[in-house]
Write a protein that holds these residues in place. Sequence first.
Motif, mmCIF file in Angstrom:
data_model
loop_
_atom_site.group_PDB
_atom_site.id
_atom_site.type_symbol
_atom_site.label_atom_id
_atom_site.label_comp_id
_atom_site.label_asym_id
_atom_site.label_seq_id
_atom_site.Cartn_x
_atom_site.Cartn_y
_atom_site.Cartn_z
ATOM 1 N N ALA A 52 0.712 -1.386 0.037
ATOM 2 C CA ALA A 52 -0.552 -0.010 -0.189
ATOM 3 C C ALA A 52 0.749 1.430 -0.159
ATOM 4 O O ALA A 52 0.562 2.218 -0.377
ATOM 5 C CB ALA A 52 -0.849 -0.048 0.908
ATOM 6 N N LEU A 53 2.095 1.209 1.006
ATOM 7 C CA LEU A 53 2.979 2.164 0.903
ATOM 8 C C LEU A 53 3.312 2.402 -0.518
ATOM 9 O O LEU A 53 3.324 3.732 -1.050
ATOM 10 C CB LEU A 53 3.534 1.795 2.028
ATOM 11 C CG LEU A 53 5.044 3.594 2.230
ATOM 12 C CD1 LEU A 53 3.807 4.418 2.836
ATOM 13 C CD2 LEU A 53 6.259 2.963 3.619
ATOM 14 N N GLY A 54 4.446 1.502 -1.184
ATOM 15 C CA GLY A 54 4.666 1.189 -2.687
ATOM 16 C C GLY A 54 3.840 2.542 -3.351
ATOM 17 O O GLY A 54 4.132 2.848 -4.476
ATOM 18 N N VAL A 55 2.602 1.911 -3.458
ATOM 19 C CA VAL A 55 1.176 1.964 -4.681
ATOM 20 C C VAL A 55 1.015 3.649 -4.389
ATOM 21 O O VAL A 55 0.785 4.673 -5.601
ATOM 22 C CB VAL A 55 -0.310 1.491 -4.141
ATOM 23 C CG1 VAL A 55 -0.417 1.736 -5.092
ATOM 24 C CG2 VAL A 55 -0.093 -0.109 -4.878
ATOM 25 N N GLY A 56 0.977 4.095 -3.099
ATOM 26 C CA GLY A 56 1.046 5.069 -2.824
ATOM 27 C C GLY A 56 1.995 6.087 -3.375
ATOM 28 O O GLY A 56 1.293 7.439 -3.901
ATOM 29 N N SER A 57 3.055 6.101 -2.959
ATOM 30 C CA SER A 57 3.709 6.970 -3.337
ATOM 31 C C SER A 57 4.272 6.849 -4.706
ATOM 32 O O SER A 57 4.482 7.935 -5.506
ATOM 33 C CB SER A 57 5.582 5.964 -2.811
ATOM 34 O OG SER A 57 6.002 5.781 -1.465
ATOM 35 N N VAL A 58 4.197 5.308 -5.140
ATOM 36 C CA VAL A 58 4.372 5.598 -7.250
ATOM 37 C C VAL A 58 3.232 6.963 -7.285
ATOM 38 O O VAL A 58 2.770 7.753 -8.696
ATOM 39 C CB VAL A 58 3.935 4.551 -7.790
ATOM 40 C CG1 VAL A 58 3.426 4.441 -8.947
ATOM 41 C CG2 VAL A 58 4.852 3.942 -7.192
ATOM 42 N N ALA A 59 1.942 6.750 -6.803
ATOM 43 C CA ALA A 59 0.723 7.906 -7.343
ATOM 44 C C ALA A 59 1.559 8.902 -7.005
ATOM 45 O O ALA A 59 0.754 9.857 -7.784
ATOM 46 C CB ALA A 59 -0.430 6.829 -6.399
ATOM 47 N N GLY A 60 1.440 9.277 -5.455
ATOM 48 C CA GLY A 60 1.843 10.796 -5.479
ATOM 49 C C GLY A 60 3.383 10.908 -6.443
ATOM 50 O O GLY A 60 2.505 12.112 -6.679
ATOM 51 N N ILE A 61 3.876 10.203 -6.662
ATOM 52 C CA ILE A 61 5.423 10.843 -8.309
ATOM 53 C C ILE A 61 4.911 10.986 -9.403
ATOM 54 O O ILE A 61 4.879 11.849 -9.608
ATOM 55 C CB ILE A 61 6.396 9.509 -8.461
ATOM 56 C CG1 ILE A 61 6.865 9.292 -6.816
ATOM 57 C CG2 ILE A 61 6.257 9.954 -9.448
ATOM 58 C CD1 ILE A 61 7.659 8.647 -6.625
ATOM 59 N N LEU A 62 3.532 9.974 -9.456
ATOM 60 C CA LEU A 62 2.857 10.314 -11.008
ATOM 61 C C LEU A 62 1.954 11.484 -11.530
ATOM 62 O O LEU A 62 2.024 12.578 -11.744
ATOM 63 C CB LEU A 62 2.036 9.237 -11.515
ATOM 64 C CG LEU A 62 2.996 8.002 -12.198
ATOM 65 C CD1 LEU A 62 2.114 6.977 -11.981
ATOM 66 C CD2 LEU A 62 3.859 8.261 -13.194
#
Length: 358
Positions: free
Chosen positions: A188-198
Motif C-alpha cells: 500500500a505504501l509503495g502504490v501510494g508513493s507511485v501515485a504521488g510521484i505520478l
Amino acid sequence: MGSKKGIIFAGAVIGFLSAMLVFFGNPGNMGVCVACFIRDTAGALGLHSVEKLSYIRPEIIGIVLGAFIMAIIGKEFNAKGGSSPFIRFVLGFVVMVGALVFLGCPLRMILRLGGGDLNAIVGLVGFTVGIIGGIFFLNKGFSLKRTYKLNKVEGYLFPLICVALAVLVIVAPAFVTLKAKHAPLFIALGVGSVAGILAQRTRLCMVGGIRDLFLFKDGYLISGFISIFVFVLIGNIIFGNLNVGFVGQPAAHNDGLWNFLGMFVAGWGSVLLGGCPLRQLVLSGEGNIDSVVTIMGMLLGGALSHNFALASSGAGPSPNGRIAVIIGIFILLGISYFNIEKVKVKMKGDAKVDSSRC
C-alpha cells in the motif's frame, strides 16, 4: 510527464495498481480513496470510534511523501499559504461530508465505475454539475485571494507528520486502532508513493480535468482519469472483481438523488478549493499550507461524519447526512457569493486559473 502521453501513462499505472490493491486486501472498488482513507486515519487516531473504519492508510502517506520527494527533486517545493485558510478548512469539511454521503472521493468514483458500479454514473453527473456551478462563480470573479511565501520549515512539517504516521502504522502501538480491511503495509505504501510521484509530475486532478474541458476545451487532465477508468476496468477483469450493476456494490448505496447531491457538493467545493482531494494531498507535499489546512478540514469532516451519523452506509444515506448535504449547499453558496471580487475576472481569454493547484 507534461505531455498527454505522460498523463495517460500515469492514469494507466494508477488505475491498474488500484485494482491490484483490492486484490491484495483493500475494500472493494477502494484501491485508493482519499476521502475514505483520511476518514480511516481519523478513526485510527481516536477521532471516531468505528473500528472497522479505522486504519492509518499508507496510501495517503505515500501520496504525500511521493509528491514531496518529486517536488524537491524538480525544485518545485515552495512553502506558501495564507489564502483564506479558515474558509479552506470549512470547504475541506464540506467536501468530505459530500464525499461520504456518496461514499467516495472523485478518484474512488472513477474506480467504482471501473468496477462496474453504475451508481458512480449518477455521482459523476452530480460531480460535473457541481463543477459547472463552481465555474459560474469563478467567471463572476470568485477568489480566495493570493498566497504568501512562508518559511520552508513550515512546508516540511506535514511530510514529517506523514513519516510519523508511517512509524505508528509499522510499530502499531496500543493507542492506535488498525482494524479496517487493508492491503499489506508496504504494498500500500509503495502504490501510494507511485501515485504521488505520478500525480505530482502530471498535475493529475479530476476537478481540474472537467473544469478545463468546459472552460478551455483542454482535455489534458481529463485524459488521465479516462486512462484510470480503462485500466482499473482491465485490472478488475483480470483479478475477477468486475460486478456490473446498481445493487450489491461494495461500500456503496443506490439512492440516486443523494449520490448525485453528495458529489454535487464535493465537485462545487473542490472547484472553489482549486483541486480535488487527491490534488490537495499532492499540493501539501509540495509545501502548500493552504492544502494542509484543507486536509485538516477533511480529517475533522471524516471524524464527525461518523460521530454524528452523517456518512452513508450500504443501506443508503442517513437522515443526518441528508440534512448535512443541504446545509453544505447553503454554505457553498454563501462562500461563493461573498468571495466574488468587485472587478470581474475574465476567465476564458486570460486563463486565470492557478496552475500550481490544478
